[in-house]
Write an enzyme that holds these catalytic residues in place. Structure first.
Site, PDB file in Angstrom:
ATOM      1  N   HIS A  65      12.704  82.598 -14.571  1.00 38.09           N
ATOM      2  CA  HIS A  65      11.435  81.927 -14.907  1.00 38.09           C
ATOM      3  C   HIS A  65      10.974  81.011 -13.774  1.00 38.09           C
ATOM      4  CE1 HIS A  65      13.100  77.901 -16.119  1.00 38.09           C
ATOM      5  NE2 HIS A  65      14.159  78.604 -16.493  1.00 38.09           N
ATOM      6  N   GLU A 217       9.234  79.894 -20.149  1.00 38.18           N
ATOM      7  CA  GLU A 217      10.613  79.788 -20.608  1.00 38.18           C
ATOM      8  C   GLU A 217      10.958  78.386 -21.075  1.00 38.18           C
ATOM      9  OE1 GLU A 217      14.952  79.235 -20.608  1.00 38.18           O
ATOM     10  OE2 GLU A 217      13.445  78.143 -19.443  1.00 38.18           O
ATOM     11  N   GLU A 218      10.473  77.372 -20.370  1.00 35.36           N
ATOM     12  CA  GLU A 218      10.863  75.998 -20.692  1.00 35.36           C
ATOM     13  C   GLU A 218      10.377  75.537 -22.061  1.00 35.36           C
ATOM     14  OE1 GLU A 218      13.066  74.385 -19.374  1.00 35.36           O
ATOM     15  OE2 GLU A 218      13.196  74.822 -17.230  1.00 35.36           O
ATOM     16  N   ASP A 238      19.561  82.862 -14.959  1.00 31.31           N
ATOM     17  CA  ASP A 238      19.173  81.464 -15.157  1.00 31.31           C
ATOM     18  C   ASP A 238      20.366  80.577 -14.838  1.00 31.31           C
ATOM     19  OD1 ASP A 238      17.678  79.231 -15.844  1.00 31.31           O
ATOM     20  OD2 ASP A 238      16.987  80.073 -17.749  1.00 31.31           O
ATOM     21  N   HIS A 318      18.200  69.739 -15.590  1.00 36.38           N
ATOM     22  CA  HIS A 318      17.063  69.008 -16.153  1.00 36.38           C
ATOM     23  C   HIS A 318      17.110  67.528 -15.787  1.00 36.38           C
ATOM     24  CE1 HIS A 318      15.388  71.977 -19.380  1.00 36.38           C
ATOM     25  NE2 HIS A 318      15.686  72.570 -18.240  1.00 36.38           N
TER      26      HIS A 318
END
Length: 340
Positions: A65, A217-218, A238, A318
């Protein structure tokens, strides 16, 4: 690998929060077209690049992504600052002090900084330390002479405008890449490396292969639709999640056995592990306790496909992310071995 890392640096510096990732998709499409792959866009704006294989009746699809975490303007305050709403899931503490770019709808950018409402310890004393960081206590301080909401609106800034986090990308001499948004741009360039192998060696993969570049995707629905209909196996590429209690590290490719959405396909996992062993690829097997992927989205949407998940270890996901060139290289090599 050097050219892939150059591509990664470029991509990391292209702003692409979920919902506003078009420029990054353009870059990725150009790269695949340079390799001679056929490309097309979905109605939702995702990109599919296709490499013809020996078997054209059953296809493999690998996803990564291009969309990232970010923010939007939720409110313009009476004193000329901006309240934020999050794009994607992350701790508010990880964006305090970050430099940002506020993008208006006419394409104008203004710089700013995310600070708390009690930022000065000389003014607020212990409250600067004790105040919880959340949507109510963090603000964007705009680098313009503004003192009220009307001043801000005169700049063209409005509710809903995107607020981009500075990626602060650094590649060290020791091979580390430090940057926001390595999730999942490190995996985008891993797909480049896989495609390059077959193009440069003038060989076909075992199956026609689709590189699916998702853009939502997020927020959970990246690969929920438009997966090529002949797909029988789907590998989400990912980031892996190193940390306390985890086996993943920043130097290996991780084969995920399970995440929050449940176990990945058992036979496919075994095949990936065997490929890594047979090809002397540094790998780990891990479980991610708070995680979902494009593969999760595809299965929830009802696609009848076998799904696996692989990717390079990215520390502090993140947050202030870091990986190593070796992890990206291992991911490329496992992808090539799988597609041969």
């Amino acid at each position: 690998m050097k050219h892939l890392i150059n591509d990664l640096e470029t991509l990391l510096n292209i702003k692409s929060p979920t919902g506003h990732s078009g420029l990054a998709v353009d870059f990725v499409e150009t790269r695949f077209k340079e390799l001679g792959l056929a490309t097309r866009r979905t109605n939702k704006g995702a990109l599919i690049a296709t490499l013809e294989g020996e078997n054209t009746s059953e296809e493999y699809t690998l996803s990564a992504h291009v969309d990232t975490l970010g923010c939007q303007v939720k409110e313009i305050t009476a004193d000329g600052m901006l309240k934020l709403t999050q794009i994607g899931g992350y701790a508010w503490t990880t964006i305090e002090g970050e430099h940002v770019s506020i993008e208006t709808m006419d394409g104008t950018f203004y710089s700013g900084t995310i600070i708390t409402i009690v930022a000065s310890s000389h003014v607020h004393g212990g409250k600067t330390n004790s105040t919880e960081r959340n949507e109510a206590t963090l603000r964007v301080r705009i680098d313009q002479r503004v003192s009220n909401a009307k001043d801000v609106q005169k700049l063209g800034i409005n509710v809903g405008d995107f607020v981009h986090l500075d990626p602060r990308t650094v590649v060290t001499d020791s091979g580390f890449i430090k940057s926001r948004h390595l999730d999942d741009k490190a995996c985008i360039v891993s797909l480049f490396g896989m495609a390059e192998y077959f193009v440069n060696n003038n060989v076909k993969p075992s199956h026609t292969t689709n590189f699916f570049i998702s853009n939502y995707e997020e927020v959970g629905h990246g690969a929920s639709a438009a997966i090529p209909e002949k797909t029988v196996e789907f590998i989400a590429v990912d980031m892996a999640a190193p940390g306390s209690g985890q086996t993943s590290d920043e130097f290996s490719v991780t084969i995920c056995a399970k995440d929050s959405s449940g176990p990945y396909d058992y036979e496919l996992k075994k095949r990936l592990v065997k490929l890594a062993k047979d090809n002397n690829i540094n790998y780990k097997i891990d479980i991610y306790p708070f995680y979902g992927s494009d593969g999760s989205a595809a299965l929830r949407a009802g696609h009848d496909i076998r799904v696996g998940l692989i990717g390079p270890g990215v520390d502090a996901s993140h947050s202030f992310e870091r990986t190593h060139i070796e992890a990206i290289e291992a991911t490329v090599n496992l992808g090539i071995a799988y597609l041969k």
